[in-house]
Design a protein around this motif. Structure first.
Motif, PDB file in Angstrom:
ATOM      1  N   TYR A 195       3.516  -2.416 -52.841  1.00  0.00           N
ATOM      2  CA  TYR A 195       3.585  -3.286 -51.671  1.00  0.00           C
ATOM      3  C   TYR A 195       3.489  -4.743 -52.105  1.00  0.00           C
ATOM      4  N   HIS A 196       4.289  -5.631 -51.487  1.00  0.00           N
ATOM      5  CA  HIS A 196       4.054  -7.059 -51.640  1.00  0.00           C
ATOM      6  C   HIS A 196       2.650  -7.329 -51.103  1.00  0.00           C
ATOM      7  N   THR A 197       1.981  -8.331 -51.634  1.00  0.00           N
ATOM      8  CA  THR A 197       0.638  -8.640 -51.124  1.00  0.00           C
ATOM      9  C   THR A 197       0.691  -8.990 -49.635  1.00  0.00           C
ATOM     10  N   GLU A 198       1.772  -9.623 -49.188  1.00  0.00           N
ATOM     11  CA  GLU A 198       1.878  -9.989 -47.767  1.00  0.00           C
ATOM     12  C   GLU A 198       2.273  -8.810 -46.876  1.00  0.00           C
ATOM     13  N   CYS A 199       2.679  -7.692 -47.448  1.00  0.00           N
ATOM     14  CA  CYS A 199       3.052  -6.498 -46.675  1.00  0.00           C
ATOM     15  C   CYS A 199       1.932  -5.462 -46.636  1.00  0.00           C
ATOM     16  N   PHE A 200       0.854  -5.697 -47.369  1.00  0.00           N
ATOM     17  CA  PHE A 200      -0.243  -4.743 -47.460  1.00  0.00           C
ATOM     18  C   PHE A 200      -1.253  -5.082 -46.367  1.00  0.00           C
ATOM     19  N   ASN A 201      -1.096  -4.455 -45.194  1.00  0.00           N
ATOM     20  CA  ASN A 201      -1.850  -4.853 -44.008  1.00  0.00           C
ATOM     21  C   ASN A 201      -2.764  -3.755 -43.483  1.00  0.00           C
ATOM     22  N   CYS A 202      -3.777  -4.204 -42.748  1.00  0.00           N
ATOM     23  CA  CYS A 202      -4.707  -3.311 -42.059  1.00  0.00           C
ATOM     24  C   CYS A 202      -3.971  -2.645 -40.896  1.00  0.00           C
ATOM     25  N   ASP A 203      -4.129  -1.336 -40.757  1.00  0.00           N
ATOM     26  CA  ASP A 203      -3.458  -0.623 -39.671  1.00  0.00           C
ATOM     27  C   ASP A 203      -4.106  -0.864 -38.311  1.00  0.00           C
ATOM     28  N   SER A 227      -8.568  -7.545 -50.449  1.00  0.00           N
ATOM     29  CA  SER A 227      -9.540  -6.975 -51.391  1.00  0.00           C
ATOM     30  C   SER A 227     -10.018  -5.627 -50.880  1.00  0.00           C
ATOM     31  N   ASN A 228     -11.309  -5.464 -50.711  1.00  0.00           N
ATOM     32  CA  ASN A 228     -11.873  -4.161 -50.359  1.00  0.00           C
ATOM     33  C   ASN A 228     -11.358  -3.649 -49.017  1.00  0.00           C
ATOM     34  N   TYR A 229     -11.015  -2.373 -49.007  1.00  0.00           N
ATOM     35  CA  TYR A 229     -10.544  -1.721 -47.791  1.00  0.00           C
ATOM     36  C   TYR A 229     -10.883  -0.240 -47.893  1.00  0.00           C
ATOM     37  N   THR A 230     -10.732   0.452 -46.792  1.00  0.00           N
ATOM     38  CA  THR A 230     -10.932   1.892 -46.787  1.00  0.00           C
ATOM     39  C   THR A 230      -9.695   2.558 -46.215  1.00  0.00           C
ATOM     40  N   LYS A 231      -9.530   3.827 -46.525  1.00  0.00           N
ATOM     41  CA  LYS A 231      -8.411   4.602 -45.993  1.00  0.00           C
ATOM     42  C   LYS A 231      -8.951   5.811 -45.264  1.00  0.00           C
ATOM     43  N   TYR A 232      -8.308   6.121 -44.174  1.00  0.00           N
ATOM     44  CA  TYR A 232      -8.615   7.338 -43.447  1.00  0.00           C
ATOM     45  C   TYR A 232      -7.310   7.855 -42.857  1.00  0.00           C
ATOM     46  N   LYS A 233      -6.976   9.106 -43.150  1.00  0.00           N
ATOM     47  CA  LYS A 233      -5.738   9.742 -42.684  1.00  0.00           C
ATOM     48  C   LYS A 233      -4.514   8.866 -42.979  1.00  0.00           C
TER      49      LYS A 233
END
Length: 93
Positions: free
Chosen positions: A43-51, A59-65
């Protein structure tokens, strides 16, 4: 097009050149410069977004489903309280 890999030049047609490049899973454009990798997808850094909030994750994030969340956006669906990184949570499934 002339393509360089480890200081060695290759001459490639447009198709082979584009096929050899990393492409962003979100916008499908070739990635140049910095990027994120998530589940072997680029992903481009500008395309890596919170859902949740749709803002950029830097930086820090979490994933669920298979969804990405800023930690401050990962909240209880009932009371809207943020769920701490070490806190146990429950789902309906």
């Amino acid at each position: 097009n002339v393509y360089y890999q480890n200081d060695k030049a290759f001459i490639l047609c447009s198709y082979c050149f584009e096929s050899s490049q990393k492409k962003c899973k979100f916008c499908l454009k070739i990635i140049e410069g910095t990027y994120f990798i998530d589940n072997n997808d680029y992903y481009h850094t500008e395309c890596f977004n919170c859902d949740n909030c749709k803002m950029k994750i830097s930086s820090n994030y979490t994933k669920y489903k298979n969804k990405r969340y800023h930690w401050e956006c990962f909240k209880c669906s009932n009371c809207n309280k943020g769920i701490d990184r070490n806190e146990k949570f429950y789902t309906s499934q």
